[in-house]
Design a protein around this motif. Structure first.
Motif: not given
Ligand SMILES: CCCCC/C=C\C/C=C\C/C=C\C/C=C\CCCC(=O)O[C@@H](CO)COC(=O)CCCCCCCCCCCCCCCCC
Ligand SMILES: Nc1ncnc2c1ncn2[C@@H]1O[C@H](COP(=O)(O)OP(=O)(O)OP(=O)(O)O)[C@@H](O)[C@H]1O
Length: 933
Positions: A586-596, A675-684, A645-650
């Motif tokens: 079961v996956l949650p939705d991240v409301l990315h527009l509300k992120l500070p 290519h499906r991530l709003a943040c395509p190159e997150p540092a790891v 879950v994090f795909s829309q997180v900028p």
């Protein structure tokens, strides 16, 4: 559990439990006085509904709900408020929850008694209890005693309790997401009392606020700020998530509608950490299950032990609490002790004990005729438990059920569900004429909402169980008094954990995102739909495929009905397609527009199977330090659910806790998802849990994690610098096994794998293969990094004299150039200066033929090893590998099948071509200072 006074404390002042009098008048508006400690702030914590003991004077008017009395101390005792030693012979003890205090501290006590704690909960949120464990120097949040025997703790907050106390724990866990019921935007501290880390200092007075002797001090479950419970009142109520604020996924930005999905399912906590069978499933039982360990013990003849049930449900389940009372105790005293065992501090006059004949324990919920009620006479009391004239224990019924006497009216608290902060309530007198409708009618004008009309509101009954919070909308004509009687008949504890809300009737449209993995890869959306239809008969109108991850064989379903989502979830987990078991999450939705704006949440992946097996503990720690919705266990569906879950997180960051194989696994999934991530190159960043940890080493995360403070790990992730590390693509184009170079018949389609550390062909991959096969066969033996390395050595020793002449079995081309190979047993392409757990294969000597190696120069170095002895010498720092080539494009032709390893993950590669080419530099986190791991 016996509910006698704390051992070592002897009654000094006789008498019952002094409680605030003043039965609540009707109607009355309760004010939210914020309590800094315990389960959140609350209204006049006092006694609330039900008859109160009139005339009794509380020893401390501030202390919510306690039944304090003076006791003589017979052993060293510490104050639960200031945690200091109680000098002298007198202490103040709460008879119900065992809170012990100095007399001078009493006026400052704000921590509520366990008997009233449920009524003070802000937003009821159930806990997520893990398996039993030994938690040394920890104290139970319910009975406040030490957890010497195995206890349980919540997987997402710091609540520790005895297994027997679980049913009495408040549903006051952290609210980690919005669920459409009591959503809010302001974020307050979430205080948890006691069990602070050693050395904890008070945020206000800077003095030590922890204790290893008693449950004392408070800590915010989100920001980690710690204080004395008295001092915490001086802190601002708003919580800003503390040092980890930029990493935490704020609960207001996560949405999950879950209805009957348990917390375990919502947080994807795997079944292995779920509670043991029979250990207080969250039902309405109020007591400990009977079992061999709990059998009533033989006692000295002056005392007797009685089994006490708190309602029909407990009888049916044979869940009772044992109380120990003097044989000569008056019946009233026995009733008081029985009520206390269930944390009921209402006036005993409202209750009676009914004898339960032995055969009834097997399921007959009807009690025998024998009864004893609170308002007793000497004659009545002689019939009750502990009767003075009872000559032996056999004459006294052993099992009793507490019954609430019928009430012709009572006072009920009604909470307005729309109030976001504070728990103001309205007290109403409920009579035989009261129904859910009349209650709403009466309450609305008091809350200024009458203009909106009755139709817009409903009365909701909320059962605040410690493991599950259940909501039931009451029918308009439901007679309230009958309902209350019914709940008390079922379980008195259930009554104290039930709350009534007036809520707006608007219906929250159900919507559940269900991840299904393990499907065959490479299919179209329609093919996945029909596959699922065949396998689990998903209902067309209610279920749609919202995302397809064809390369990974996974889909995300959008389910518009809770019952269907629950059915699918259970069924999918029991289903295999083409012989492979499916995964459901079961996956949650991240409301990315509300992120500070400052928030760059950390997406955490943990592989509990990696080398040192520290992953389980880390999963638990990170769920507590962060939002559990941002922590993913890799053995439960791999990296894809997390990236989805994090795909829309900028803007987000990733922490991978595992070995080299795990890091490669996550980086490969990132490659596929980029290519499906709003943040395509997150540092790891890397927390090295594996055996070799070569990438972790060169990025300065250390040679291997060995139990350091997870909070400091997160801080170093926050402080790390992003650097670039080249990634490489390896195309494996196998020809038919055993065929020659000119064969045209391909055995299988070409495959692509990604690499960041090294790729070995021959002897090193052979040792890797031996290691991995041994681990697959007996995973239980691979519990330490040291042992794992020993397995490599053993495999190496067995192959000391092996000579296969690898150079004759392959051809190497660097760019367009054919490379002549020396006599070798292993050929290794290296991108980083660490291989085989920290060895430097290239060596440090300068060489005019080659550039100085870097991990971000777009070049790979190629070396050869002559065998196990040579590898041992490299490991010992005595030699380096034979330098062969450097370049950005290689073509290897395997003339025979050969073992191959990429980043430590081995397999046997069929003859054919391997093409290694640069995939471009990718960001990784590197710590700027060396951690002492
Ligand atoms: C002179 C006799 C030496 C006998 C040594 C016997 C065997 C082991 C030799 C070498 C093992 C070397 C490399 C590992 C092999 C494959 C791994 C390759 C892929 C890889 O790096 O995967 C990693 C992914 O994280 C995981 O790999 C590991 O963790 C490997 C751990 C290997 C530890 C081996 C320690 C061996 C110490 C031996 C030191 C001997 C020094 C003797 C020098 C004097 C000789 C004359
Ligand atoms: N790409 C992958 N897909 C599935 N499972 C994987 C993948 N990579 C690693 N694993 C599995 O995870 C487990 C742990 O591997 P990991 O590499 O983290 O630890 P390790 O092998 O002990 O350490 P190291 O690689 O540093 O030597 C192994 O069982 C491994 O097979």
């Amino acid at each position: 559990m016996a509910a006698a006074a704390e051992p070592g404390a002897r009654a000094w002042l006789g008498g019952g439990s002094p409680r605030q009098g003043n039965p609540t008048s009707s109607p009355e508006l309760g004010a939210g006085s914020r309590s800094p400690s315990g389960p959140g702030s609350g209204p006049g914590s006092g006694p609330g509904s039900g008859p109160e003991r009139a005339g009794a004077r509380p020893l401390s008017p501030a202390a919510p709900g306690h039944s304090f009395r003076k006791v003589t101390l017979t052993k060293p005792t510490f104050c639960h408020l200031c945690s200091d030693f109680i000098w002298g012979l007198a202490g103040i003890l709460c008879d119900v929850c065992n809170f012990m205090s100095h007399e001078k501290c009493l006026k400052h006590v704000k921590t509520p008694c366990a008997s009233v704690a449920p009524s003070l909960v802000h937003v009821p949120v159930a806990h997520c209890f893990g398996p039993r464990g030994l938690y040394k120097r920890r104290f139970c949040a319910v009975c406040r005693k030490g957890l010497e025997a195995p206890g349980v703790r919540c997987e997402v907050c710091e609540l520790h309790v005895h297994p027997d106390c679980v049913p009495f724990a408040c549903s006051d866990c952290r609210q980690c997401h919005q669920d459409g019921h009591r959503d809010h935007d302001t974020h307050l501290h979430h205080w948890r009392e006691g069990n602070l880390p050693s050395g904890a200092r008070c945020e206000v007075c800077r003095k030590t606020c922890c204790s290893s002797d008693v449950l004392a001090g408070v800590r915010c479950e989100w920001c980690g700020v710690q204080a004395h419970s008295v001092c915490s009142a001086a802190l601002a109520p708003e919580c800003t998530f503390g040092r980890l604020r930029t990493m935490v996924l704020p609960p207001a930005c996560v949405r999950l509608l879950s209805r009957n999905f348990s917390k375990m399912h919502c947080f994807r906590i795997s079944e292995s950490t779920a509670p043991e069978p029979g250990e207080g499933e969250d039902s309405v039982d109020g007591s400990a299950p009977a079992g061999p360990g709990r059998e009533v013990m033989a006692l000295e003849s002056s005392k007797q032990t009685l089994k006490i049930f708190d309602g029909n449900d407990a009888v049916q389940r044979n869940h009772f609490r044992a109380i120990t009372v003097p044989r000569l105790a008056k019946s009233q005293e026995v009733l008081e002790v029985a009520l206390r065992a269930y944390y009921i501090t209402e006036d005993p006059q409202g209750f009676q004990l009914q004898a339960l004949p032995a055969p009834a324990l097997a399921g007959n919920t009807g009690a025998s005729g024998k009864a004893w009620s609170g308002g007793t006479t000497e004659e009545e009391s002689s019939r009750g438990p502990g009767a003075r004239d009872a000559p032996s224990i056999t004459r006294v019924p052993e099992a009793w059920i507490i019954r609430a006497l019928p009430r012709t009216q009572e006072v009920l608290k009604i909470y307005p569900a729309w109030l976001k902060v504070g728990v103001a309530y309205v007290s109403l007198r409920v009579t035989p004429q009261s129904t859910a409708r009349t209650v709403v009618l009466e309450v609305l004008p008091l809350l200024g909402r009458q203009a909106e009309g009755l139709k817009s509101f409903q009365l909701v009954e909320v059962l605040m169980g410690s493991r599950q919070v259940q909501r039931t909308v009451l029918a308009d004509e439901e007679p309230l008094l009958d309902r209350l009687r019914e709940i008390r008949q079922t379980s008195l504890r259930q009554m104290s954990q039930t709350r009534f809300y007036v809520a707006e009737s608007r219906v929250v449209a159900p919507r559940v995102s269900l991840f299904v993995g393990g499907l065959p890869p490479g299919r179209s959306p329609q093919e996945y739909s029909s596959l699922l239809d065949e396998a689990v008969a998903s209902k067309a109108g209610l279920v749609s495929v919202s995302h397809v991850y064809s390369a990974q064989g996974a889909v995300v379903l959008d389910v518009a009905c809770f019952a269907e989502a629950e059915r699918l979830y259970m069924l999918v987990r029991d289903t295999a397609v083409h012989g492979r078991p499916l995964t459901a999450l079961v996956l949650p939705d991240v409301l990315h527009l509300k992120l500070p704006p400052h928030c760059r949440p950390l997406l955490v992946f943990v592989n509990p199977r990696s080398g040192g097996l520290k992953g389980r503990d880390l999963l638990c720690s990170f769920r507590k330090l962060l939002n559990p919705h941002q922590v993913f266990e890799l053995t439960n569906g791999g990296p894809l659910p997390g990236f989805h879950v994090f795909s829309q997180v900028p803007c987000f960051r990733v922490l991978v806790c595992g070995g080299d194989g795990t890091v490669g696994w996550v980086l490969a999934a990132l490659e596929e998802m980029r290519h499906r991530l709003a943040c395509p190159e997150p540092a790891v960043a890397i927390l090295p849990l594996g055996t070799g940890n070569d990438l972790g080493r060169v990025l300065r995360w250390g040679p291997g994690y060995s139990g350091e403070d997870p909070f400091s790990v997160l801080v170093s992730v926050d402080e790390a610098d992003a650097v670039l590390v080249d990634r490489w693509t390896i195309l494996l184009d196998a020809h038919e096994a055993g065929s020659g170079e000119n064969s045209v018949a391909d055995a299988e389609p070409p495959k692509i794998v990604h690499m960041s550390n090294y790729c070995g062909i021959g002897i090193d991959a052979e040792l890797s293969l031996d290691f991995h096969q041994a681990r697959e066969e007996e995973p239980g033996k691979f519990t330490s990094r040291f042992h794992n390395k020993g397995v490599y050595v053993r495999a190496g020793l067995q192959k000391m004299n092996r000579s296969r002449g690898l150079h004759r079995a392959l051809r190497l081309q660097a760019g367009r150039q054919e490379v002549q190979l020396p006599s070798i047993e292993g050929l290794i392409f290296i991108n980083i200066p660490s291989w085989g757990s920290g060895a430097d294969l290239w060596g440090s000597e300068s060489d005019s033929r080659f550039e100085k190696p870097r991990m971000d120069d777009g070049l790979l170095e190629v070396v050869g090893v002559t065998g196990v002895v040579h590898m041992g010498q490299v490991q010992g720092g005595l030699r380096s590998g034979i330098r062969i080539a450097q370049g950005s494009y290689f073509r290897v032709t395997l003339l025979k099948a050969a073992p191959v390893q990429v980043d430590g993950e081995p397999w046997v590669q069929a003859p054919g071509h391997m093409i290694i080419s640069a995939a471009g530099p990718k960001p990784c986190f590197k710590v700027t200072w060396h951690l002492a791991w």
